[in-house]
Motif scaffolding. Structure first.
Motif, mmCIF file in Angstrom:
data_model
loop_
_atom_site.group_PDB
_atom_site.id
_atom_site.type_symbol
_atom_site.label_atom_id
_atom_site.label_comp_id
_atom_site.label_asym_id
_atom_site.label_seq_id
_atom_site.Cartn_x
_atom_site.Cartn_y
_atom_site.Cartn_z
ATOM 1 N N PHE A 86 11.682 1.484 -9.372
ATOM 2 C CA PHE A 86 10.516 1.375 -8.486
ATOM 3 C C PHE A 86 9.347 1.982 -9.268
ATOM 4 O O PHE A 86 9.196 3.190 -9.332
ATOM 5 N N ASP A 87 8.529 1.133 -9.880
ATOM 6 C CA ASP A 87 7.560 1.605 -10.860
ATOM 7 C C ASP A 87 6.259 2.122 -10.257
ATOM 8 O O ASP A 87 5.782 3.175 -10.636
ATOM 9 N N HIS A 88 5.658 1.387 -9.353
ATOM 10 C CA HIS A 88 4.371 1.788 -8.768
ATOM 11 C C HIS A 88 4.452 1.753 -7.247
ATOM 12 O O HIS A 88 5.076 0.856 -6.678
ATOM 13 N N LEU A 89 3.774 2.694 -6.629
ATOM 14 C CA LEU A 89 3.533 2.671 -5.188
ATOM 15 C C LEU A 89 2.224 3.410 -4.971
ATOM 16 O O LEU A 89 2.165 4.639 -5.093
ATOM 17 N N PHE A 90 1.184 2.652 -4.700
ATOM 18 C CA PHE A 90 -0.138 3.236 -4.517
ATOM 19 C C PHE A 90 -0.785 2.666 -3.267
ATOM 20 O O PHE A 90 -0.688 1.463 -3.003
ATOM 21 N N VAL A 91 -1.450 3.537 -2.518
ATOM 22 C CA VAL A 91 -2.189 3.145 -1.316
ATOM 23 C C VAL A 91 -3.643 3.565 -1.507
ATOM 24 O O VAL A 91 -3.933 4.676 -1.966
ATOM 25 N N HIS A 92 -4.527 2.671 -1.147
ATOM 26 C CA HIS A 92 -5.982 2.887 -1.245
ATOM 27 C C HIS A 92 -6.349 4.238 -0.639
ATOM 28 O O HIS A 92 -5.848 4.615 0.426
ATOM 29 N N LYS A 93 -7.243 4.950 -1.315
ATOM 30 C CA LYS A 93 -7.626 6.301 -0.879
ATOM 31 C C LYS A 93 -8.164 6.334 0.557
ATOM 32 O O LYS A 93 -8.013 7.331 1.250
ATOM 33 N N ASP A 94 -8.771 5.244 1.020
ATOM 34 C CA ASP A 94 -9.334 5.206 2.369
ATOM 35 C C ASP A 94 -8.338 4.737 3.427
ATOM 36 O O ASP A 94 -8.688 4.628 4.605
#
Length: 155
Positions: free
Chosen positions: A80-88
């Motif tokens: 599972f390489d990336h998991l990113f959620v928008h700062k807002d």
């Protein structure tokens, strides 16, 4: 607000790179120093390399109405390489939706274990989702040393 998950498309890359850079520079900045943040999320990020990598993986993109608000990917080995959620859009369940889809996909591919190298910032999320810390590790990237946690979840 409606949140929808869609398969990644190459034309999503500019929005993904912007989301990644902004998230690292704001959300992850609470756990990493300025030099580490600049190394991790530099001004120049090669979109063609990101597109190539994300197209090779099972990558899902979360849309909050018309805004790309998150993404995650898992490779053919179950990493599972990336998991990113928008700062807002933090704290709205977007990471959970993406994680569930990644897990569903991993099961469909016959994976028995998912692995992830979680940042200090992401470690509590993955612990809540049933991942276990295998080891703390020091990783060098763009000349900076980062602490992260190699974790796994048995499916």
């Amino acid at each position: 607000m409606e949140i929808t998950l869609q398969p990644f498309k190459a034309e999503d890359v500019p929005a993904i790179v912007a989301l990644f850079r902004d998230t690292v520079r704001t959300v992850n900045a609470q756990h990493y120093n300025e030099a580490q943040i600049k190394a991790w999320a530099p001004d120049v990020i090669y979109e063609d390399k990101w597109a190539e990598k994300l197209l090779k993986s099972h990558t899902v993109v979360a849309w909050c109405n018309d805004t790309l608000c998150g993404f995650g990917d898992i490779d053919a080995t179950g990493y599972f390489d990336h998991l990113f959620v928008h700062k807002d859009y933090q704290g709205l369940g977007i990471a959970t939706l993406i994680e569930k889809e990644i897990e569903r996909y991993a099961r469909s591919q016959g994976h028995r274990v998912i692995t992830v190298a979680a940042s200090v910032t992401a470690k509590p999320f993955f612990l809540k989702k049933g991942y276990n810390v295998v080891r703390e590790q020091q990783v060098t990237f763009n000349g900076q040393v980062f602490t992260n946690f190699f974790m796994e979840k048995v499916l």
